[in-house]
Design an enzyme around this catalytic site. Structure first.
Site, PDB file in Angstrom:
ATOM      1  N   ALA A  48       6.765   0.637  -2.006  1.00  0.00           N
ATOM      2  CA  ALA A  48       7.252   1.935  -1.522  1.00  0.00           C
ATOM      3  C   ALA A  48       8.378   1.834  -0.514  1.00  0.00           C
ATOM      4  O   ALA A  48       9.228   2.723  -0.444  1.00  0.00           O
ATOM      5  CB  ALA A  48       6.089   2.730  -0.929  1.00  0.00           C
ATOM      6  N   GLY A  50       9.849   4.924   1.283  1.00  0.00           N
ATOM      7  CA  GLY A  50       9.209   6.049   0.610  1.00  0.00           C
ATOM      8  C   GLY A  50      10.143   7.034  -0.051  1.00  0.00           C
ATOM      9  O   GLY A  50       9.702   8.115  -0.458  1.00  0.00           O
ATOM     10  N   GLY A  51      11.411   6.685  -0.219  1.00  0.00           N
ATOM     11  CA  GLY A  51      12.354   7.628  -0.814  1.00  0.00           C
ATOM     12  C   GLY A  51      11.962   8.066  -2.211  1.00  0.00           C
ATOM     13  O   GLY A  51      11.990   9.253  -2.533  1.00  0.00           O
ATOM     14  N   LYS A  52      11.578   7.118  -3.052  1.00  0.00           N
ATOM     15  CA  LYS A  52      11.207   7.478  -4.421  1.00  0.00           C
ATOM     16  C   LYS A  52       9.843   8.167  -4.455  1.00  0.00           C
ATOM     17  O   LYS A  52       9.609   9.046  -5.292  1.00  0.00           O
ATOM     18  CB  LYS A  52      11.227   6.242  -5.312  1.00  0.00           C
ATOM     19  CG  LYS A  52      12.634   5.710  -5.564  1.00  0.00           C
ATOM     20  CD  LYS A  52      12.628   4.542  -6.514  1.00  0.00           C
ATOM     21  CE  LYS A  52      14.054   4.036  -6.740  1.00  0.00           C
ATOM     22  NZ  LYS A  52      14.663   3.492  -5.501  1.00  0.00           N
ATOM     23  N   ASP A  92       2.958  -1.076   0.095  1.00  0.00           N
ATOM     24  CA  ASP A  92       4.011  -2.065   0.260  1.00  0.00           C
ATOM     25  C   ASP A  92       3.393  -3.335   0.819  1.00  0.00           C
ATOM     26  O   ASP A  92       2.485  -3.261   1.673  1.00  0.00           O
ATOM     27  CB  ASP A  92       5.122  -1.562   1.189  1.00  0.00           C
ATOM     28  CG  ASP A  92       6.410  -2.358   1.007  1.00  0.00           C
ATOM     29  OD1 ASP A  92       7.321  -1.849   0.323  1.00  0.00           O
ATOM     30  OD2 ASP A  92       6.498  -3.490   1.514  1.00  0.00           O
ATOM     31  N   ASP A  96      -7.176  -1.419  -1.600  1.00  0.00           N
ATOM     32  CA  ASP A  96      -7.393   0.013  -1.841  1.00  0.00           C
ATOM     33  C   ASP A  96      -6.900   0.403  -3.233  1.00  0.00           C
ATOM     34  O   ASP A  96      -7.573   1.128  -3.982  1.00  0.00           O
ATOM     35  CB  ASP A  96      -6.629   0.859  -0.816  1.00  0.00           C
ATOM     36  CG  ASP A  96      -7.170   0.738   0.600  1.00  0.00           C
ATOM     37  OD1 ASP A  96      -8.361   0.408   0.755  1.00  0.00           O
ATOM     38  OD2 ASP A  96      -6.382   0.972   1.538  1.00  0.00           O
ATOM     39  N   ASP A 115       9.495  -0.534  -7.533  1.00  0.00           N
ATOM     40  CA  ASP A 115      10.897  -0.676  -7.136  1.00  0.00           C
ATOM     41  C   ASP A 115      10.975  -2.008  -6.398  1.00  0.00           C
ATOM     42  O   ASP A 115      10.901  -2.067  -5.179  1.00  0.00           O
ATOM     43  CB  ASP A 115      11.311   0.497  -6.246  1.00  0.00           C
ATOM     44  CG  ASP A 115      12.783   0.473  -5.890  1.00  0.00           C
ATOM     45  OD1 ASP A 115      13.512  -0.379  -6.435  1.00  0.00           O
ATOM     46  OD2 ASP A 115      13.211   1.287  -5.051  1.00  0.00           O
ATOM     47  N   CYS A 121      17.535  -2.312  -7.593  1.00  0.00           N
ATOM     48  CA  CYS A 121      18.908  -1.904  -7.283  1.00  0.00           C
ATOM     49  C   CYS A 121      19.803  -3.125  -7.457  1.00  0.00           C
ATOM     50  O   CYS A 121      20.558  -3.502  -6.565  1.00  0.00           O
ATOM     51  CB  CYS A 121      19.027  -1.301  -5.893  1.00  0.00           C
ATOM     52  SG  CYS A 121      18.463  -2.356  -4.538  1.00  0.00           S
TER      53      CYS A 121
END
Length: 390
Positions: free
Chosen positions: A228, A231-233, A249, A276, A289, A342
């Site tokens: 994550a 957390g943008g996506k 993450d 979790d 990502d 990316c």
């Protein structure tokens, strides 16, 4: 600060970067010691430094050396400006050019002209062919656009455009995504703008938004953002439908700003550990990502392309394989595993997907898409993978 003093400051910062400091760290250190510099000065020095790092090898060739001073001389030559107009020695300007400096410099050649390390230019040419490799490399020499994502839960693009304009930010719709705005002016006012502080817009690259557009969302989906980061996506996914959203993450510290960002966006995102996630599995969609070279985003972090080496790239590829293998165990039957980077390097993209499919015969590719660095976004890749029915 005068324009010449800004050149001198940029040369000083570049020397620290060339000695091994991260660009952001070097700029922060300079700013702390330059209390006289206003916000405009700091922004101008930062622009000089990042422009120089994007074109480091070609500027060094034209300037006659790999020092901050020589690189800035070369950068001015590349811009079609006369270095002597800035290197005057007057006030806080850099010292005048010596006879040797005035004679030094030459046109860059090969990988120098592409502003890539030799090994990476060879790798890119072998993978993409000379013409496409050159197109990609030259795109990475330019400044990246400033892009915003409109939070459709809070309003439409037209609402965001109007509200941003009230605070001096000129933005317009961009075709790369139905949620994308390109900022044409006033970028440094975004974080204080009402549309940003109330969660109507978020800073997010256009291609990053488009990755989320590729995924299918319906209410009730159970979704895990497995890498994550900030957390943008995750927030972009939360705005698409009423989904049950979790974020993980490997370095939880990367998610430290996510709770406040989610609150501003009006989203609910539950942060989870790997244990979790395993207990909560299966998930209908797992997005990875993955950590990567960041080569598609080197316009924004240009010092990173000078730090990457073949060993580091190999370690990243091994990590990407590990992440895909871990994430696959969390996906429901008929669920989707989405792998994104990316990166513009095929060894991190298609090659990793192909290697995963070779290791896991029960999986197949649903879709793959690449984005090149361009006027609307960075270089990105996404593949959607499905487990075949038993």
């Amino acid at each position: 600060m005068t324009p010449a003093a800004r050149i001198a400051a940029a040369s000083e910062v570049l020397d620290k970067v060339l000695a091994g400091a991260a660009a952001e760290q070097a700029l922060t250190g300079w700013a702390r010691g330059a209390r006289y510099a206003g916000s405009g000065d700091r922004a101008a020095v930062r622009d000089h430094v990042f422009d120089a790092l994007r074109r480091l090898r070609s500027a060094a060739a034209r300037g006659g050396g790999m020092t901050g001073r020589a690189v800035m001389i070369g950068l001015l030559h590349e811009r079609g400006e006369e270095p002597g107009a800035y290197f005057t020695g007057q006030g806080h300007a850099p010292a005048p050019l010596s006879d040797e400096e005035a004679r030094a410099g030459r046109p860059p050649e090969g990988a120098e002209a592409m502003d890539l390390p030799d090994w990476l230019w060879t790798l890119l040419r072998e993978a993409e062919g000379d013409e496409r490799a050159a197109d990609l490399a030259l795109q990475l020499r330019e400044r990246a656009p400033v892009m915003l994502r409109v939070n459709l839960r809070k309003g439409a693009r037209a609402d965001a455009i109007d509200m941003l304009a009230e605070d001096g930010v000129d933005a317009a719709p961009d075709s790369i995504s139905p949620t994308a705005l390109k900022v044409n002016a006033g970028a440094r006012r975004i974080r204080a703008a009402r549309a940003y502080t109330n969660g109507l817009v978020e800073l997010q690259d256009g291609a990053s938004q488009s990755i989320v557009d590729e995924l299918r969302f319906v209410s009730g989906l159970k979704v895990l953002d497995f890498c994550a980061g900030g957390g943008g996506k995750a927030l972009a996914m939360a705005a698409r439908a009423d989904i049950e959203l979790f974020a993980h993450d490997a370095d939880p510290g990367r998610m430290r700003d996510l709770p406040q960002r989610a609150l501003r966006a009006g989203a609910t995102v539950r942060q989870v550990t790997l244990d979790d996630a395993r207990a909560l599995a299966p998930f209908d969609l797992v997005l990875c990502d993955a950590p990567c070279s960041g080569s598609g985003a080197w316009r924004r972090a240009p010092d990173a392309k000078w730090r990457l080496d073949p060993d580091a790239l190999a370690r990243l590829q091994a990590l990407q394989d590990q992440i895909l293998d871990q994430a696959a165990t969390l996906v429901a039957q008929d669920g989707t595993l989405a792998y994104a980077t990316c990166s513009i390097l095929g060894s991190e993209n298609d090659a990793r997907v192909d290697a995963f499919l070779a290791r896991h015969e029960t999986w197949t590719t649903q879709a793959r898409r690449h984005w090149d660095p361009g006027p609307s976004g960075d270089g990105f890749f996404v593949a959607q993978l499905l487990r075949r029915r038993d």
